[in-house]
Design an enzyme around this catalytic site. Structure first.
Site, mmCIF file in Angstrom:
data_model
loop_
_atom_site.group_PDB
_atom_site.id
_atom_site.type_symbol
_atom_site.label_atom_id
_atom_site.label_comp_id
_atom_site.label_asym_id
_atom_site.label_seq_id
_atom_site.Cartn_x
_atom_site.Cartn_y
_atom_site.Cartn_z
ATOM 1 N N HIS A 180 7.446 4.545 0.776
ATOM 2 C CA HIS A 180 6.558 3.420 1.067
ATOM 3 C C HIS A 180 5.369 3.507 0.131
ATOM 4 O O HIS A 180 4.641 4.496 0.118
ATOM 5 C CB HIS A 180 6.092 3.436 2.527
ATOM 6 C CG HIS A 180 5.236 2.249 2.869
ATOM 7 N ND1 HIS A 180 5.754 1.087 3.410
ATOM 8 C CD2 HIS A 180 3.901 2.043 2.728
ATOM 9 C CE1 HIS A 180 4.767 0.219 3.586
ATOM 10 N NE2 HIS A 180 3.637 0.774 3.186
ATOM 11 N N CYS A 181 5.156 2.466 -0.654
ATOM 12 C CA CYS A 181 4.073 2.442 -1.639
ATOM 13 C C CYS A 181 2.896 1.645 -1.083
ATOM 14 O O CYS A 181 3.017 0.438 -0.837
ATOM 15 C CB CYS A 181 4.564 1.833 -2.946
ATOM 16 S SG CYS A 181 3.287 1.776 -4.231
ATOM 17 N N VAL A 182 1.773 2.323 -0.876
ATOM 18 C CA VAL A 182 0.594 1.638 -0.332
ATOM 19 C C VAL A 182 -0.017 0.689 -1.356
ATOM 20 O O VAL A 182 -0.725 -0.254 -0.983
ATOM 21 C CB VAL A 182 -0.457 2.668 0.139
ATOM 22 C CG1 VAL A 182 0.071 3.492 1.291
ATOM 23 C CG2 VAL A 182 -0.896 3.576 -1.011
ATOM 24 N N ASN A 185 1.943 -2.321 -0.888
ATOM 25 C CA ASN A 185 2.011 -2.635 0.545
ATOM 26 C C ASN A 185 3.436 -2.999 0.961
ATOM 27 O O ASN A 185 3.652 -3.964 1.712
ATOM 28 C CB ASN A 185 1.049 -3.771 0.883
ATOM 29 C CG ASN A 185 0.757 -3.844 2.376
ATOM 30 O OD1 ASN A 185 0.879 -2.850 3.088
ATOM 31 N ND2 ASN A 185 0.389 -5.014 2.854
#
Length: 343
Positions: A180-182, A185
């Protein structure tokens, strides 16, 4: 020590502790983890309970829920860099008669980067639903080591397909889950991995282009000014020839914003170069970051043997790798059930 100073110390400690605990996540309790927990307990005796609850709630919302804060930070940093490049570096370079195409290169790369960013953040990464579960569960075979057949996701209440993982931030299992890439998002899965890979490359390209043009501008400026052939008086009143340290200080005092931007973008270039190389390695070997991490977490590798509960010796092998070209092709064209049935 006043309350504000105490609060700032506490906040810095909590942020550092979160970062270190993230590095230790998924592992058995380590010496570092135990010390961080012990220090937290000591600070909890000094920091008011209400302040602790507010801090923990803010950190939970920041790192454990889906938020656009990092996206806003990403856009802000990019706008600051391009604002400084446009109003100072590009303007000075135009006066020094730099080629127009060279000056426009960062903007062309920015268009590509923003396009890949939007595609990566808006594209469905491969969220597994009731309607597509039956098809996705047949795409990849279970390797029997990292992915076991019959494992049911306790949240989704469905059997987990091979190479999938439940993302707590997105509240769903993702097909060929990477991470999951912040910054975008969104999860990185089978259907947006290509956009994420291009996003990284274009971001590296923009950082490299801005750094190179800025360095070329400063080098041209130094050569034209002839400062390297001059001298300066040090603190002791002695005359010394201009060296690199003095030159850097001189440039920083003359162009503080440009030097600060150059330092930030250069550091970003180095970090992105390493991350892009790692992402390319994963793509060429047909691994996701989740699989790479799990293999090392459980002590597995392609040449490592492990003892199972019934004393059966199992050799872990990456069964999903089909060669460099096919592995890279799978990133840009994920396999479907129809393609797998033809093999």
């Amino acid at each position: 020590m006043d309350f504000l100073t105490l609060f700032l110390c506490y906040l810095c400690f909590v942020l550092a502790a979160v970062a270190l605990l993230c590095l230790c996540s998924g592992r058995k309790e380590s010496f570092l983890t135990r010390n961080i927990n012990s220090a937290s307990q000591v600070l909890s005796l000094v920091i008011p309970a209400q302040l602790q609850r507010v801090t923990h709630r803010a950190l939970h919302r920041l790192f454990h829920t889906r938020s656009s804060l990092f996206v806003a930070l990403h856009v802000t940093l990019q706008a600051a860099v391009y604002g400084e490049y446009t109003w100072e570096v590009c303007a000075y370079c135009w006066e020094l008669q730099f080629p127009l195409l060279l000056l426009l290169l960062p903007y062309l790369l920015l268009v590509g980067n923003v396009s890949c960013f939007l595609l990566c953040s808006q594209t469905d990464p491969g969220v597994i639903t009731k309607s597509n579960h039956a098809a996705l569960v047949k795409i990849y075979a279970y390797d029997g080591v990292l992915f076991q057949k019959g494992i049911v996701c306790p949240t989704c209440d469905r059997e987990k397909p091979a190479r999938s993982k439940h993302c707590s931030l997105c509240s769903g299992c993702v097909h060929r889950f990477d991470h999951h890439c912040v910054w975008v998002n969104n999860c990185i899965g089978a259907f947006n991995a290509k956009y994420f890979f291009l996003y990284l490359l274009t971001l590296l390209g923009t950082a490299t282009a801005v750094s190179a043009i800025t360095v070329a501008f400063l080098a041209r400026l130094v050569l034209l000014s002839g400062v390297m052939h001059g001298a300066y008086i040090d603190d002791r009143g002695q005359e010394r020839a201009v060296d690199i340290l003095f030159l850097v200080q001189h440039l920083f005092l003359t162009f503080p914003r440009i030097i600060f931007m150059l330092g930030f973008v250069t550091l970003l270039t180095l970090v992105l170069s390493g991350y892009c190389c790692f992402s390319l390695y994963l793509a060429l070997t047909n691994q996701t970051y989740n699989e790479w991490y799990k293999a090392r977490r459980y002590g597995c590798s392609q040449h490592l043997t492990a003892q199972q509960p019934h004393q059966k010796q199992v050799v872990y092998k990456n069964i999903y790798s089909k060669g460099v070209w096919m592995n890279l092709k799978e990133i840009f064209k994920p396999p479907t059930l129809l393609e797998r049935s033809k093999k």
